[in-house]
Design a protein around this motif. Structure first.
Motif, PDB file in Angstrom:
ATOM      1  N   MET A 186      70.309  32.460  75.059  1.00 30.13           N
ATOM      2  CA  MET A 186      69.610  33.038  76.213  1.00 30.13           C
ATOM      3  C   MET A 186      68.106  32.804  76.109  1.00 30.13           C
ATOM      4  SD  MET A 186      71.689  36.576  76.924  1.00 30.13           S
ATOM      5  CE  MET A 186      73.204  36.540  77.914  1.00 30.13           C
ATOM      6  N   GLN A 187      67.566  33.042  74.916  1.00 30.24           N
ATOM      7  CA  GLN A 187      66.125  32.842  74.705  1.00 30.24           C
ATOM      8  C   GLN A 187      65.736  31.394  74.995  1.00 30.24           C
ATOM      9  OE1 GLN A 187      64.839  33.778  70.698  1.00 30.24           O
ATOM     10  NE2 GLN A 187      62.820  34.388  71.396  1.00 30.24           N
ATOM     11  N   LYS A 188      66.582  30.463  74.574  1.00 29.45           N
ATOM     12  CA  LYS A 188      66.343  29.028  74.793  1.00 29.45           C
ATOM     13  C   LYS A 188      66.331  28.681  76.283  1.00 29.45           C
ATOM     14  CE  LYS A 188      68.545  24.617  73.590  1.00 29.45           C
ATOM     15  NZ  LYS A 188      69.745  24.029  72.967  1.00 29.45           N
ATOM     16  N   ASN A 189      67.063  29.486  77.082  1.00 35.60           N
ATOM     17  CA  ASN A 189      67.218  29.189  78.512  1.00 35.60           C
ATOM     18  C   ASN A 189      66.481  30.187  79.417  1.00 35.60           C
ATOM     19  OD1 ASN A 189      69.324  26.863  78.967  1.00 35.60           O
ATOM     20  ND2 ASN A 189      70.084  28.036  77.220  1.00 35.60           N
ATOM     21  N   ARG A 190      65.398  30.766  78.907  1.00 34.74           N
ATOM     22  CA  ARG A 190      64.514  31.648  79.704  1.00 34.74           C
ATOM     23  C   ARG A 190      65.230  32.916  80.193  1.00 34.74           C
ATOM     24  NH1 ARG A 190      62.968  27.669  84.287  1.00 34.74           N
ATOM     25  NH2 ARG A 190      62.023  29.529  85.196  1.00 34.74           N
ATOM     26  N   LEU A 191      66.219  33.370  79.430  1.00 37.14           N
ATOM     27  CA  LEU A 191      66.932  34.597  79.782  1.00 37.14           C
ATOM     28  C   LEU A 191      66.608  35.665  78.735  1.00 37.14           C
ATOM     29  CD1 LEU A 191      70.410  33.044  80.665  1.00 37.14           C
ATOM     30  CD2 LEU A 191      68.722  33.909  82.302  1.00 37.14           C
ATOM     31  N   ALA A 192      66.160  36.826  79.186  1.00 35.96           N
ATOM     32  CA  ALA A 192      65.794  37.909  78.268  1.00 35.96           C
ATOM     33  C   ALA A 192      66.845  39.008  78.323  1.00 35.96           C
ATOM     34  CB  ALA A 192      64.430  38.480  78.659  1.00 35.96           C
ATOM     35  N   PRO A 193      67.618  39.222  77.229  1.00 37.31           N
ATOM     36  CA  PRO A 193      68.600  40.315  77.226  1.00 37.31           C
ATOM     37  C   PRO A 193      67.909  41.664  77.446  1.00 37.31           C
ATOM     38  CG  PRO A 193      68.959  38.835  75.368  1.00 37.31           C
ATOM     39  CD  PRO A 193      67.648  38.455  75.973  1.00 37.31           C
ATOM     40  N   LYS A 194      68.520  42.512  78.287  1.00 33.81           N
ATOM     41  CA  LYS A 194      67.918  43.808  78.627  1.00 33.81           C
ATOM     42  C   LYS A 194      68.866  44.988  78.421  1.00 33.81           C
ATOM     43  CE  LYS A 194      63.845  42.396  79.698  1.00 33.81           C
ATOM     44  NZ  LYS A 194      62.706  42.790  78.867  1.00 33.81           N
ATOM     45  N   ARG A 195      70.165  44.785  78.621  1.00 38.64           N
ATOM     46  CA  ARG A 195      71.133  45.876  78.428  1.00 38.64           C
ATOM     47  C   ARG A 195      72.302  45.349  77.612  1.00 38.64           C
ATOM     48  NH1 ARG A 195      74.048  48.506  82.703  1.00 38.64           N
ATOM     49  NH2 ARG A 195      74.128  46.482  83.730  1.00 38.64           N
ATOM     50  N   ASP A 217      63.477  34.894  83.101  1.00 36.87           N
ATOM     51  CA  ASP A 217      62.019  35.014  82.987  1.00 36.87           C
ATOM     52  C   ASP A 217      61.566  36.467  82.842  1.00 36.87           C
ATOM     53  OD1 ASP A 217      61.610  32.226  83.156  1.00 36.87           O
ATOM     54  OD2 ASP A 217      61.719  32.312  85.346  1.00 36.87           O
ATOM     55  N   GLY A 218      62.465  37.299  82.320  1.00 35.80           N
ATOM     56  CA  GLY A 218      62.084  38.681  82.038  1.00 35.80           C
ATOM     57  C   GLY A 218      61.169  38.749  80.833  1.00 35.80           C
ATOM     58  N   LYS A 219      60.379  39.813  80.736  1.00 36.08           N
ATOM     59  CA  LYS A 219      59.491  39.984  79.585  1.00 36.08           C
ATOM     60  C   LYS A 219      60.337  40.163  78.324  1.00 36.08           C
ATOM     61  CE  LYS A 219      55.828  42.204  82.245  1.00 36.08           C
ATOM     62  NZ  LYS A 219      55.135  43.491  82.534  1.00 36.08           N
ATOM     63  N   PRO A 220      59.895  39.614  77.205  1.00 30.61           N
ATOM     64  CA  PRO A 220      60.652  39.808  75.957  1.00 30.61           C
ATOM     65  C   PRO A 220      60.606  41.269  75.515  1.00 30.61           C
ATOM     66  CG  PRO A 220      58.577  38.665  75.532  1.00 30.61           C
ATOM     67  CD  PRO A 220      58.705  38.765  77.013  1.00 30.61           C
TER      68      PRO A 220
END
Length: 248
Positions: A186-195, A217-220
């Motif tokens: 996810m990090q590699k593909n601009r996705l920020a885990p949130k839940r 593109d969520g904040k880390p």
């Protein structure tokens, strides 16, 4: 509208929202992970918005989401027979104005849907890597559903990122042992885990499923771990939380 149900098929219902699903044990039948994923997802709700369910199988997750949203839903499934079952379930529920089935390899999805155009994605992908020596189900339909024979976790995450708008969300159900791999991809593909929510078969047992929501593109940082879900109580029956998801 009359819908053909074949001899080896049955119609099951998710009583919580009265959605009917055409099922067949010969090819695939939705299980609890589909119910959990639909319940976990907070989809885009407006009619002009768009939702995609990748690895849709017989269409259960997308159909369950119709109780939560007015958005257009696209079901993407590579297996022709499963896509046909999903399409007939859409008609059976009189949802053909809202739900569209795309019988295609998700690696070709940008041929069907524009890049950066989707508000919410759900995905219940194959859980197991395709190891040459791993034992696979002799039933080809079930082997494809469980093992990464036609698509990998990396590909589902990459295509999710391709489809999502900025700040769009993707929700996965998967196995806990692949959570760190999922986070790295996810990090590699601009996705920020949130839940993140872990699912346990019974109290005192190890988790056997994990639900993950990520934002493009969520904040880390800022990851929330939700209250764990336990599927069965000491009596062997569904816990109240699971029973509510299934029966309302």
């Amino acid at each position: 509208m009359d819908v053909k149900i074949y001899d080896n098929e049955r119609v099951d219902a998710l009583f919580a929202n009265q959605v009917k699903i055409i099922q067949s044990d010969e090819v695939f039948a939705f299980s609890l992970d589909a119910v959990l994923l639909a319940n976990f997802t907070n989809p885009a709700k407006k009619k002009q918005q768009k939702i995609v369910d990748l690895c849709a199988g017989n269409g259960a997750v997308g159909l369950f989401l119709t109780a939560k949203t007015s958005a257009k839903i696209y079901e993407v499934e590579i297996q022709k027979r499963l896509a046909n079952m999903a399409q007939r379930s859409v008609i059976l529920n009189d949802l053909d104005q809202q739900v569209e089935v795309i019988n295609a390899d998700l690696n070709d999805i940008l041929t069907y849907l524009p890049k950066d155009s989707i508000d919410t994605i759900t995905c219940n992908p194959p859980y197991f890597t395709n190891q040459p020596d791993s034992k696979k189900n002799p039933n080809h339909y079930l082997a494809l559903a469980r093992h990464e024979l036609t698509v990998t976790l990396a590909q589902t995450i990459e295509q999710s990122a391709n489809l999502l708008k900025m700040n769009g969300k993707v929700c996965f159900v998967h196995r806990p042992e692949r959570l760190l791999e999922m986070g790295a991809l996810m990090q590699k593909n601009r996705l920020a885990p949130k839940r993140i929510q872990l699912v346990y078969p019974k109290a005192g047992r190890e988790a056997n499923m994990v639900l993950v929501e990520a934002i493009k593109d969520g904040k880390p940082g800022g990851v929330r771990f939700l209250e764990p879900l336990v599927v069965y109580g000491p009596d062997g029956n569904y816990t109240p939380a699971i029973r509510k998801m299934i029966y309302g």
